[in-house]
Design a protein around this motif. Sequence first.
Motif, mmCIF file in Angstrom:
data_model
loop_
_atom_site.group_PDB
_atom_site.id
_atom_site.type_symbol
_atom_site.label_atom_id
_atom_site.label_comp_id
_atom_site.label_asym_id
_atom_site.label_seq_id
_atom_site.Cartn_x
_atom_site.Cartn_y
_atom_site.Cartn_z
ATOM 1 N N TYR A 268 0.805 -1.209 0.000
ATOM 2 C CA TYR A 268 0.000 0.000 0.000
ATOM 3 C C TYR A 268 0.847 1.273 0.000
ATOM 4 O O TYR A 268 1.820 1.399 0.751
ATOM 5 N N GLY A 272 -4.796 5.214 3.864
ATOM 6 C CA GLY A 272 -5.815 4.171 3.852
ATOM 7 C C GLY A 272 -6.304 3.898 5.262
ATOM 8 O O GLY A 272 -5.670 4.307 6.239
ATOM 9 N N THR A 296 -9.519 2.377 0.671
ATOM 10 C CA THR A 296 -8.273 2.757 0.010
ATOM 11 C C THR A 296 -8.309 4.226 -0.403
ATOM 12 O O THR A 296 -8.166 4.575 -1.576
#
Length: 630
Positions: A268, A272, A296
Amino acid sequence: MMKSLLIANRGEIACRIIRTARGLGIRTIAVYSDADAHALHVREADEAVHIGPSPAAESYLLGDRIIAAAQETGAEAIHPGYGFLSENADFADAVKAAGLIWVGPDASSIRAMGLKDAAKKLMQEAGVPTTPGYLGEDQSPDTLQAKADEIGYPVLIKAVAGGGGKGMRRVDSPADFADMLASCKREASASFGDDRVLIEKYILTPRHIEVQVFGDSHGNVVHLFERDCTLQRRHQKVIEEAPAPGMSEAARAEICAAAVRAAQAVHYVGAGTIEFIADASQGLSADRTWFMEMNTRLQVEHPVTEAVTGQDLVEWQLRVASGEALPCAQDDLTITGHAVEARLYAEDPVTGFLPSTGPLRIFSLPDTIRADSAVMEGDAVTPFYDPMIAKLIVHEGDREAAIDALAEAIDDVAIWPVKTNAAFLRNCLTTAEFRAADVTTGFIGDHLDRLTGAAEPSEAAWWIGAAARAEIDGTAERLTDHGPWSQWSGFRLNAPARSLTAVVHKGDVRVFDLVQSPPDAFLPREVDQDGVLVFERGNAFLFETPHAIARAAGAGGDGGIKAPMPGKVISVDIAEGDSVNDGQKLLTLEAMKMEHVLTAPFAGTVAELSAKTGDQVKEGTVLIRIEAVE
């Protein structure tokens, strides 16, 4: 650092991004629909581009038009905000393919977490605990019902592609499953274009805990601690706070570490949120906390995290998208004090939270706290978008002080004639259960009457209304010819002079002697063309003259069921000539991406039915007329 940024969003989040970008010396470009031509985010940006008609499907959801606007204006990057295209992996790919910077995670991460069933499987592989449930491909109603029966009721039906509280239904018994499934699938299809669902065990004492995570393109991932978003209505957050009350340092360490593992599992990059459901029957514990989903994107409630950590998460987003490393390492991040946020909506809790639209003739927010908003006095609330008009955020040394400060700030909210949930928010904050952190995600639903009942003005509010009314009229003698309550009484020679004024609130008439001492509490008041407005405890009370009331009398009571807002009829449950009971479901209207059920006001017969499934109706249109049983 990028030099120019297009914000592919509207409302308060667009204004929020513009504020941080301006501080970094970044030129900002807004996009807008017909309805938002004069919106605050358009006025605040350095440049603005029109992208289409008012419906989001014809403007804010058209990725190609937004990319074209970025290219036309020379923008280097696109920030999607939250909602709309923020979690659309195809749009993220298209932005990068156009040679632009995408301020958000890679499309692969969005796809990995975008479907709830696949995300849960991935989390299980990463060692992140997940709730018991059914994630299978077989979507037949019979199979889903059978799986729900196996799991045991209550269960939660969730749209695979869902988010924002939409496409979710709690089912308490097998008899209710089929109807709830159909409703959930309809809403999921309308909101996300995907009607697939999963089934989860419903936790009976649930608290909603989420962890803010952040990653960069250099392989670093950190958490910025947790937020508690337990206070919800229909799965939509109402009040959020950080840190979570009752969270031990040991539990925090384990839950936040699990969130970091979840982010690392999808490589990632950017902001988030890992959302967890906790069984709070024995307090918060890591072994009774399970992964639900990952958002997200930046969250609506990110300001409470900013407040307790002292970080600007939008600035983090812009720096990470520009290729920089995270501004802080994990050991540099700490929690200071307590923050609480309330979402102020243009909706009427007294009428079942129906959205309220129209001009904001009066719009005033407290200036003693952080208030993120996208509207100003003179603007209008339209029916095309989410009805949130502001977020009110406080940061104090401890939780009790933060709750008190937010409740006090809500007292200073003055909005008219659009209705808001300000009083409802204050009611939530001041309950003994919330103050003791003894609430679950079902608390509002379980105590709805207590939290949404129509308030009555205090004696102080009545007095202020009467005094302001007399001031407007010039003299109290204007009582003459206003009806029987205009008669002077108690007059005698050599007695003190009296100054009587009559005012009316919702049909209740009172006469005040303004020479007498006023109440101790003086309240803010506004003069409106309809009368005198007194704002108290988040409520707006309109005080009128008796003759104004007389002119307005005689409305309603004929059994006509009107559309409360513009929308689409998605189901009709009765036919002309049917007998109906008081409170029986008549039809379902879809508006502002939500389903609204219209019910019978009393027992009777359907005398007229002018609505059919698929109709687009205007606010105020009579859809059904009920004749009372003799």
